[in-house]
Write a protein that holds these residues in place. Structure first.
Motif, short mmCIF file in Angstrom:
data_model
loop_
_atom_site.label_atom_id
_atom_site.label_comp_id
_atom_site.label_asym_id
_atom_site.label_seq_id
_atom_site.Cartn_x
_atom_site.Cartn_y
_atom_site.Cartn_z
N ASP A 33 39.73 6.09 2.05
CA ASP A 33 39.05 6.91 1.04
C ASP A 33 38.63 6.06 -0.16
O ASP A 33 37.49 6.15 -0.62
CB ASP A 33 39.97 8.04 0.56
N GLN A 34 39.55 5.22 -0.65
CA GLN A 34 39.24 4.40 -1.82
C GLN A 34 38.22 3.33 -1.49
O GLN A 34 37.31 3.06 -2.29
CB GLN A 34 40.52 3.76 -2.36
N ALA A 35 38.35 2.71 -0.32
CA ALA A 35 37.39 1.67 0.07
C ALA A 35 35.97 2.24 0.15
O ALA A 35 35.01 1.62 -0.33
CB ALA A 35 37.80 1.07 1.42
N VAL A 36 35.85 3.41 0.74
CA VAL A 36 34.54 4.05 0.86
C VAL A 36 34.01 4.47 -0.51
O VAL A 36 32.81 4.32 -0.80
CB VAL A 36 34.62 5.25 1.83
N ALA A 37 34.90 4.96 -1.37
CA ALA A 37 34.48 5.35 -2.73
C ALA A 37 33.96 4.14 -3.50
O ALA A 37 32.96 4.24 -4.24
CB ALA A 37 35.65 5.99 -3.47
#
Length: 284
Positions: free
Chosen positions: A247-251
């Motif tokens: 989730d954080q990588a994609v954000a």
């Protein structure tokens, strides 16, 4: 003049409460993303089933992904669950110990074509190789196989390797991982100009693109716009922890993508991935 209080009727109040509780009201749909470089290896499969990955992709609106894995059978398992969403690439590594020496061992070539005959791989890679191995006969044979079968290569290496591959097969589609080993816009401009069938993925380089305030650096913004048809946004799930923090990588990726104007934003985010990996166009 004192304003009189306004009261809502019971019906209107109930409607507003219902809408405010609705996910469609509370959340803006995420823009589509095609992950042009990721992995699903043994340790990842022990932590997340293919169905788990499918759920993550659905929730994050990842409409497709290029996947390779060690062993390569894990890619096949993920493709079976999401055949319209996974672009499977054949790994040359039966295990991690083979990663630094595959280009030195003829045994690497033993079952490549049998695996390609058995399963609809779209390319070969990601494989790691650097300038000292540019004239490896094993590399040359891998390039010839890709050329004969109209497959793409994803290469983690330096420009010497890219130049050698195109010396062997000028029409091959190559995806250069991680913006190469010299991630500098001026340098990458020159390599892209030299090789018209070369594409570059942005995986794990995201911190280069923005300043301390999260603003896209002007030189990278200009580079992305100038080369918008040749660049591919990518996550690179290089470890199980990366899957856990997807989730954080994609954000982080969407944070800098969203600062690009259209059509560059959509090209980098998903359109180029669909084109390069020859994927069916899912509704983004």
């Amino acid at each position: 003049m004192q304003r009189k209080p306004t009261f809502l009727s019971g019906a209107w109040l109930s409607t507003l409460l219902l809408l405010s509780a609705s996910p469609l009201w509370a959340q803006t749909p995420l823009p589509p993303l095609f992950d042009s470089h990721s992995h699903y290896s043994k340790a990842d499969a022990e932590r997340f089933t293919p169905e788990d990955i499918a759920d993550k992709y659905e929730r994050l609106n990842i409409i497709g992904a290029m996947i390779s894995s060690t062993p390569t059978e894990k890619t096949e398992a993920l493709h079976q669950v999401m055949p319209d969403r996974i672009a499977p690439f054949l790994s040359l590594y039966p295990n991690r110990a083979h990663k630094p020496v595959w280009m030195q061992r003829l045994s690497t070539l033993e079952d490549i074509e049998a695996k390609l005959d058995r399963f609809p791989y779209q390319g070969i890679g990601e494989f790691h190789i650097f300038r000292q191995e540019a004239y490896s006969p094993v590399l040359e044979r891998v390039v010839r196989i890709a050329e004969e079968r109209n497959l793409s290569l994803q290469i983690h290496g330096d420009a010497t390797i890219i130049n050698r591959v195109y010396q062997l097969a000028p029409d091959l589609t190559v995806i250069w991982a991680h913006l190469g080993t010299v991630p500098v816009p001026e340098y990458l401009d020159r390599v892209l100009a030299r090789h018209p069938n070369l594409y570059i993925d942005t995986s794990v380089r995201d911190k280069l693109f923005t300043d301390e305030h999260g603003q896209l650096r002007p030189k990278w913004r200009d580079f992305f716009i100038k080369n918008q048809d040749r660049l591919l946004a990518a996550v690179d799930t290089y470890s199980t922890q990366r899957w856990e923090r997807l989730d954080q990588a994609v954000a982080n990726i969407r944070q800098w993508l969203n600062q690009l104007p259209e059509p560059a934003r959509s090209k980098l985010a998903w359109q180029n991935g669909i084109k390069v990996y020859k994927m069916p166009l899912l509704e983004p």
